[in-house]
Design an enzyme around this catalytic site. Sequence first.
Site, PDB file in Angstrom:
ATOM      1  N   ARG A  30       0.787  -1.236   0.000  1.00  0.00           N
ATOM      2  CA  ARG A  30       0.000   0.000   0.000  1.00  0.00           C
ATOM      3  C   ARG A  30       0.819   1.285   0.000  1.00  0.00           C
ATOM      4  O   ARG A  30       0.626   2.141  -0.853  1.00  0.00           O
ATOM      5  CB  ARG A  30      -0.951   0.010   1.206  1.00  0.00           C
ATOM      6  CG  ARG A  30      -2.177  -0.843   1.018  1.00  0.00           C
ATOM      7  CD  ARG A  30      -2.933  -1.059   2.306  1.00  0.00           C
ATOM      8  NE  ARG A  30      -3.404   0.181   2.905  1.00  0.00           N
ATOM      9  CZ  ARG A  30      -4.021   0.225   4.074  1.00  0.00           C
ATOM     10  NH1 ARG A  30      -4.229  -0.879   4.765  1.00  0.00           N
ATOM     11  NH2 ARG A  30      -4.429   1.376   4.558  1.00  0.00           N
ATOM     12  N   HIS A  76      -7.749  -4.441  -7.182  1.00  0.00           N
ATOM     13  CA  HIS A  76      -7.503  -3.667  -5.950  1.00  0.00           C
ATOM     14  C   HIS A  76      -8.754  -3.694  -5.065  1.00  0.00           C
ATOM     15  O   HIS A  76      -9.612  -2.808  -5.157  1.00  0.00           O
ATOM     16  CB  HIS A  76      -7.148  -2.232  -6.332  1.00  0.00           C
ATOM     17  CG  HIS A  76      -6.478  -1.453  -5.229  1.00  0.00           C
ATOM     18  ND1 HIS A  76      -5.194  -1.693  -4.818  1.00  0.00           N
ATOM     19  CD2 HIS A  76      -6.928  -0.430  -4.449  1.00  0.00           C
ATOM     20  CE1 HIS A  76      -4.863  -0.860  -3.860  1.00  0.00           C
ATOM     21  NE2 HIS A  76      -5.904  -0.090  -3.616  1.00  0.00           N
ATOM     22  N   TYR A 120     -18.613  12.078 -13.225  1.00  0.00           N
ATOM     23  CA  TYR A 120     -18.604  13.260 -14.085  1.00  0.00           C
ATOM     24  C   TYR A 120     -17.309  13.408 -14.884  1.00  0.00           C
ATOM     25  O   TYR A 120     -17.299  14.034 -15.933  1.00  0.00           O
ATOM     26  CB  TYR A 120     -18.806  14.530 -13.251  1.00  0.00           C
ATOM     27  CG  TYR A 120     -20.129  14.590 -12.522  1.00  0.00           C
ATOM     28  CD1 TYR A 120     -21.341  14.537 -13.221  1.00  0.00           C
ATOM     29  CD2 TYR A 120     -20.168  14.682 -11.137  1.00  0.00           C
ATOM     30  CE1 TYR A 120     -22.548  14.580 -12.551  1.00  0.00           C
ATOM     31  CE2 TYR A 120     -21.375  14.727 -10.457  1.00  0.00           C
ATOM     32  CZ  TYR A 120     -22.563  14.677 -11.173  1.00  0.00           C
ATOM     33  OH  TYR A 120     -23.755  14.723 -10.508  1.00  0.00           O
TER      34      TYR A 120
END
Length: 799
Positions: A30, A76, A120
């Site tokens: 990570r 993931h 968006y």
Amino acid sequence: MKDKNIMPVAIEDKMRNSYLNYSLSVIIDRALPDVRDGLKPVHRRILYATKKLGLLPNKPHKKSARIVGEVLGKYHPHGDSAVYNAMVRMAQDFSQRYQLIDGHGNFGSIDGDSAAAMRYTEARLATISEELLQDIEEETVDFTDNFDGSLQEPTVLPSRVPNLLINGSSGIAVGMSTNIPPHNLVEVIDGLIKLLADNDITIEELMNTIPGPDFPTGGVIVGNDGIKSAYKTGKGKITLRGKSEIEDRGRGRERIVITEIPYQLSKSKLIEEIADTVKKGKIDNISDVRDESDRDGLRIVIDLKKKANPTIILNRLYKYTSLQSNMRINMLALVKQQPKVMNIKKILESFLDFRREVITRRTRYKLNTAKDKEHLLIGLKKATDQLDKVIQIIRSSKSPKDARKNLQRKLEVTKKQSEAILNIRLQKLVSLEIQKLEDDLKEIRATIKHLESILNSSEILNNIVRDELIEIKENYGDKRKTKILADDSKAEIEKEDLIKDKEVVISLSYRNYIKRADSLENVRSGKNDFITHISKGRSLDQILFFTNTGQSYSITAHELPEHHGLSNGDPLTQFLKLPMNEKIVAMIVLTEQVKDNYITIATKDGQVKKTKGEEYESTISSIKAINLNDGDEVVGVKVTTGNNQILLGTKEGYTIHFKEDEINDTGRNTKGSKGINLNNNDKVISFNIVKDDKIVVSLTKEGRGKASPIDDYTLQKRNGKGLQTMSNDKYKLLDILTAHENDKIALVSDSGEIFEKEVNDITSTKRLGSMYTQVKLTDDELIEIHRLPRLSSTTKDND
């Protein structure tokens, strides 16, 4: 009945193993980048998933949600916001020196605005990202199972780009963190090429090519000592400053225009800071601050009042706002799945080794492919040389399988070659195609020879590495954005522009009158008042005020008016607004000497804590000095060297004398260590540093006391009960002071009357001797006792 499937496990073992597994997961999977491709797993998966979706730079953008869904579903298994935030950062031109994602839509701004929702925005790979993914299908890197074993994902990308350095990385793992600043691609590649040519090149020589970080927001790096430290050791601290210019707006007025700001600083936050410093009076002569940024670039305009000095104001902005800030560098990355802090040369060497490995694996893959092709061409050549025989074998065979076996036996070809012969089209048997077959065979053999030469020659391999790096530089290289001021003296704000830098003497009285003077001769107190604290420093040093609640407040020495002669100074309340429940315990001028030493604090409950003085340097006017338990209070604050001796005294008459080095130094926001083991209802009332003091003065609120030799107070280990300082337990001590014979003390009664007394005049007895009347009181009681500062030319800083 006991279940045989249940295995008893000690909880400490289970916790230890679980935490270790969690730590390794955070470190490897990570938080930390790989030294080879400079990517964390989430960024690697984003780029790989985007490529698998076909969102290449020459293809239309697609919804970000599509990419995030692909990453989450296949590679993931974490939160969608984490993946999207990582992708957003990869698309921001103010976060990444070289953007890896080409974003379309609102991907946030340098003002600190967040990106629009992923439904968006749209995205695709940036052009440079193709260089990170190139040759990935040619067995150049290892693949591993994804989280559910249904797919394969790359463990690293075969990056042709030194991404770890050019884009940098930051992350916090368990017990470690990384902060690698971005660099200029042209400079890094030139450094790689130099290292490729001379493996013995020094870091100093590399710095001629890679002078320092290069941030996407530009700015100025002031001084190169921090860069040298980071490049040599992997750790360092640099000073980063915004870029500004001074414009004339006519009629004797000027303006400061900020065109670049430090990396990762929000523009709106900087404007708020500037406005706040003006409001607090730290910076004057500013009439207006506004943001005129547009598509052409960043522009923060600061209008100045008539005849204001822009240089002084600009330097105060550097001092009091984030227009100048420090950045810590910690070049930590994963090397063979292990976290390592590396110098700049080691990082470059690791990348070159990786490129050699990638090119070797690619070459081996191409060689195997070429040999397979050569093998088939040899079979086809055999067939065209005996075409009539081939036709006769095929015509006489009962089935394709039979024809393949007959061809293998009669033409002496392999199974693959026989299949290729059977699959050949009739048009390939014309004379022109037969000649092309021979040409192809000749060409593939030349290719094989070339590929084998790469594998057999380190020089040829290095030439390919160099040529590919040069190609990357020519395609993506750009000019440096961040300027470097090599003179480290400029890292300090030009103090002479702010105010004259000179020696000062700061005094604080019992009645809280503070004074700045130019010498000890000008230090005095008013009527019915006396000096409690006196320190020497310089006009630009911070003055720290420590209170009983564990807070530290600060003002700068030059903020105090300078007084001479008979002046008593000014009320401290003009410069420092303290809450009603707080009382000043100590005043310390934060000189360079104090920063190098320790600030040591003792509390009512017997805690003692020491912290490096430099940790109290802050642009914030109030910081926590110690973490107190409920009901505890600070009773004393002293400057110590680390080799001093400490004497604590309690209300019940116990003292403990121990060496300072028994206390480990800790950070500001800590509790410290136990100095004395108190009886119930007892409390610490005094904290002394024993330097060359010879006498211990013990006094009660009734005005009784004595002076005993310091030798009677034997050195002990901390956290003991200590030694009694009086034989009669009917008295409660008000204070215990260490002193010289010629020192003076001031005693304050509850009616406000002040008594001065010389230590020589106090009755001398042994440690357990009787307490005698030292000052005659009527109905009053003493409420405070102070050892008066030594007002002589030998007075030390923060005496």
